[in-house]
Design a protein around this motif. Structure first.
Motif, PDB file in Angstrom:
ATOM      1  N   GLY A   1       1.818 -11.435   9.735  1.00  0.00           N
ATOM      2  CA  GLY A   1       2.389  -9.925   9.496  1.00  0.00           C
ATOM      3  C   GLY A   1       2.122  -8.946  10.393  1.00  0.00           C
ATOM      4  O   GLY A   1       1.379  -9.159  11.614  1.00  0.00           O
ATOM      5  N   ALA A   2       2.225  -7.583   9.857  1.00  0.00           N
ATOM      6  CA  ALA A   2       1.809  -6.518  10.991  1.00  0.00           C
ATOM      7  C   ALA A   2       1.305  -5.392   9.891  1.00  0.00           C
ATOM      8  O   ALA A   2       1.939  -5.210   9.003  1.00  0.00           O
ATOM      9  CB  ALA A   2       2.725  -6.245  11.744  1.00  0.00           C
ATOM     10  N   ASP A   3       0.415  -4.604  10.438  1.00  0.00           N
ATOM     11  CA  ASP A   3       0.191  -3.446   9.863  1.00  0.00           C
ATOM     12  C   ASP A   3       0.541  -2.157  10.472  1.00  0.00           C
ATOM     13  O   ASP A   3       0.939  -1.144   9.985  1.00  0.00           O
ATOM     14  CB  ASP A   3      -1.459  -3.137   9.677  1.00  0.00           C
TER      15      ASP A   3
ATOM     16  N   THR B   1       6.816 -10.927   4.095  1.00  0.00           N
ATOM     17  CA  THR B   1       7.293 -10.830   5.602  1.00  0.00           C
ATOM     18  C   THR B   1       7.007 -12.251   6.046  1.00  0.00           C
ATOM     19  O   THR B   1       8.063 -13.067   6.016  1.00  0.00           O
ATOM     20  CB  THR B   1       6.642  -9.566   6.291  1.00  0.00           C
TER      21      THR B   1
ATOM     22  N   ILE C   1       0.862  -1.163  -0.003  1.00  0.00           N
ATOM     23  CA  ILE C   1       0.028  -0.052   0.088  1.00  0.00           C
ATOM     24  C   ILE C   1       0.793   1.308  -0.032  1.00  0.00           C
ATOM     25  O   ILE C   1       0.652   2.293  -0.684  1.00  0.00           O
ATOM     26  CB  ILE C   1      -0.907   0.087   1.333  1.00  0.00           C
TER      27      ILE C   1
ATOM     28  N   ASN D   1      -2.640 -12.818   3.994  1.00  0.00           N
ATOM     29  CA  ASN D   1      -1.482 -12.830   2.916  1.00  0.00           C
ATOM     30  C   ASN D   1      -0.426 -11.815   3.177  1.00  0.00           C
ATOM     31  O   ASN D   1      -0.693 -10.704   3.202  1.00  0.00           O
ATOM     32  CB  ASN D   1      -2.094 -12.691   1.426  1.00  0.00           C
ATOM     33  N   THR D   2       0.926 -12.450   3.258  1.00  0.00           N
ATOM     34  CA  THR D   2       2.061 -11.451   3.801  1.00  0.00           C
ATOM     35  C   THR D   2       3.229 -11.550   2.664  1.00  0.00           C
ATOM     36  O   THR D   2       4.414 -11.585   2.938  1.00  0.00           O
ATOM     37  CB  THR D   2       2.408 -11.684   5.326  1.00  0.00           C
TER      38      THR D   2
HETATM   39  C1  LIG Z   1       3.276  -7.693   4.766  1.00  0.00           C
HETATM   40  S1  LIG Z   1       1.569  -7.385   4.738  1.00  0.00           S
HETATM   41  C2  LIG Z   1       1.240  -7.379   6.558  1.00  0.00           C
HETATM   42  C3  LIG Z   1      -0.231  -7.027   6.924  1.00  0.00           C
HETATM   43  O1  LIG Z   1      -0.580  -6.114   6.055  1.00  0.00           O
HETATM   44  C4  LIG Z   1      -1.100  -8.216   6.595  1.00  0.00           C
HETATM   45  O2  LIG Z   1      -0.930  -8.989   7.541  1.00  0.00           O
HETATM   46  C5  LIG Z   1      -2.527  -7.776   6.640  1.00  0.00           C
HETATM   47  O3  LIG Z   1      -3.132  -7.642   7.586  1.00  0.00           O
HETATM   48  C6  LIG Z   1      -3.122  -7.301   5.353  1.00  0.00           C
HETATM   49  O4  LIG Z   1      -4.498  -7.121   5.308  1.00  0.00           O
HETATM   50  P1  LIG Z   1      -5.039  -6.378   4.138  1.00  0.00           P
HETATM   51  O5  LIG Z   1      -6.757  -5.837   4.689  1.00  0.00           O
HETATM   52  O6  LIG Z   1      -5.483  -7.617   3.352  1.00  0.00           O
HETATM   53  O7  LIG Z   1      -4.440  -5.158   3.639  1.00  0.00           O
END
Ligand SMILES: CSC[C@@H](O)[C@@H](O)C(=O)COP(=O)(O)O
Length: 344
Positions: free
Chosen positions: A230-232, A164, A49, A153-154
């Motif tokens: 993963g993490a946001d 990741t 993103i 999905n990471t």
């Molecule tokens: C390397 S991606 C890490 C996170 O963005 C992933 O685990 C996640 O939660 C993605 O959420 P999404 O709503 O599909 O953007």
């Protein structure tokens, strides 16, 4: 497979809403198409993103023919900032683009446009390098013969590069350390079933999908030895926002004594926030959960909650694999130390 590509002033975005049925690229000629792709999750995953936004801002600048490019770029940045609220990588990328504009006020519009494109390419290349580093650091700490579970999905679709959490899994598989991969379907938009399944199949990695509500069962039967997600956004005390469901899985993992790892680049840390409760959680349209494959499945008149993310407290996490190495508890002290070392 790149989820995003810049060629001849056009941004190509692989439409992830059409996967795995169709590998279709959207050709973005206008920045508004990029915002639309982010909002509709045609491109998604925190690092991807951020990269999409950096190129989207560049696209807006390149197409601009008016007399105040700097102000215009700031307006466009404002529009990107409200496209998806939780992944901090978006804000990391747009701040870098804003900095390019602010520190080059004396340049001509054409010179500034070149610098913006260079910065977007730099952000993209850095994300690729970071996901390679995470994959290597993570693969090193995997025990031999481990059975791993991941969520959402990471992988390459969510980052630029191997990924990741999924990058670690791919690297662990290459090194012969992983005996089997389990992944969740990831309701409501099925990023696990559609996207992680697609990536694992492409890499010929033997994998088994489970629905989100099977995780407790799978842990209780000792089918899985370790979890990596993963993490946001990660706060100073190590609380982690990630795809909805992550928090429940972390609690279940704690109960069953299963190590629970998070993998993310340093660009996913929000050093302005102390606690996870301060992270804005995206609330998406109810229709996404009330329907399945575009067919309403819940009777009319019923409403639904649809938070896209939840927050896992640091206490439930065994380690955070970053592009600079693995952070272990106590997270607050160790994140602070890393922040100082990196002069962030
Ligand atoms: C390397 S991606 C890490 C996170 O963005 C992933 O685990 C996640 O939660 C993605 O959420 P999404 O709503 O599909 O953007």
């Amino acid at each position: 497979m790149n989820p995003i590509e810049w060629k001849n002033n056009i941004l190509y975005i692989l439409d992830q809403t059409k996967l795995p049925w169709k590998e279709d690229y959207i050709l973005c000629f206008k920045y508004q198409q990029v915002i639309d792709a982010i909002k509709k999750m045609k491109i998604r995953g925190a690092p991807a993103i951020g990269v999409a936004a950096a190129y989207g801002i560049t696209l807006a600048a390149i197409k601009y023919t008016g007399s105040n490019l700097a102000d215009y770029v700031h307006e466009v940045i404002g529009e990107f900032a409200v496209s998806r609220p939780t992944a901090v990588n978006l804000f990391f990328a747009i701040e870098r683009m804003a900095k390019v504009v602010n520190s080059n006020k004396n340049l001509s519009p054409s010179e500034l446009k070149i610098l913006l494109l260079e910065e977007a390419k730099k952000i993209e290349n850095e994300e690729r390098e970071k996901s390679i580093a995470i994959s290597n650091f993570g693969a090193e700490i995997l025990p031999d013969g481990v059975k791993v579970l991941t969520h959402c999905n990471t992988g390459s679709l969510a980052t630029i590069g191997p990924g990741t959490a999924l990058g670690i899994i791919k690297e662990g598989w290459k090194r012969g350390k992983i005996s089997h991969v389990y992944f969740t379907e990831t309701r409501p938009l099925l990023q696990g079933a559609r996207l992680t399944g697609w990536e694992l199949a492409k890499e010929n990695i033997p994998a088994t999908m489970i629905t989100d509500n099977m995780v407790g069962y799978v842990f209780s039967k000792k089918i899985v030895d370790l979890v990596i997600v993963g993490a946001d956004r990660i706060t100073l005390r190590g609380d982690v926002a990630n795809k909805i469901g992550t928090y429940s899985f972390a609690i279940l993992a704690k109960y069953h004594n299963i190590p629970f790892y998070v993998a993310a680049p340093i660009s996913t840390f929000d050093f302005n926030l102390e606690a996870g409760s301060e992270i804005p959680i995206e609330e998406r349209e109810q229709e996404e959960v009330l329907s399945f494959v575009n067919k309403r499945i819940t009777p009319e008149g019923i409403s639904a909650l649809n938070p896209a993310f939840d927050v896992t407290p640091a206490e439930l996490i065994s380690g955070i694999v970053t592009d600079k190495g693995v952070i272990y508890p106590p997270f607050k002290e160790n994140i602070q130390k890393l922040k100082e070392e990196l002069k962030l």
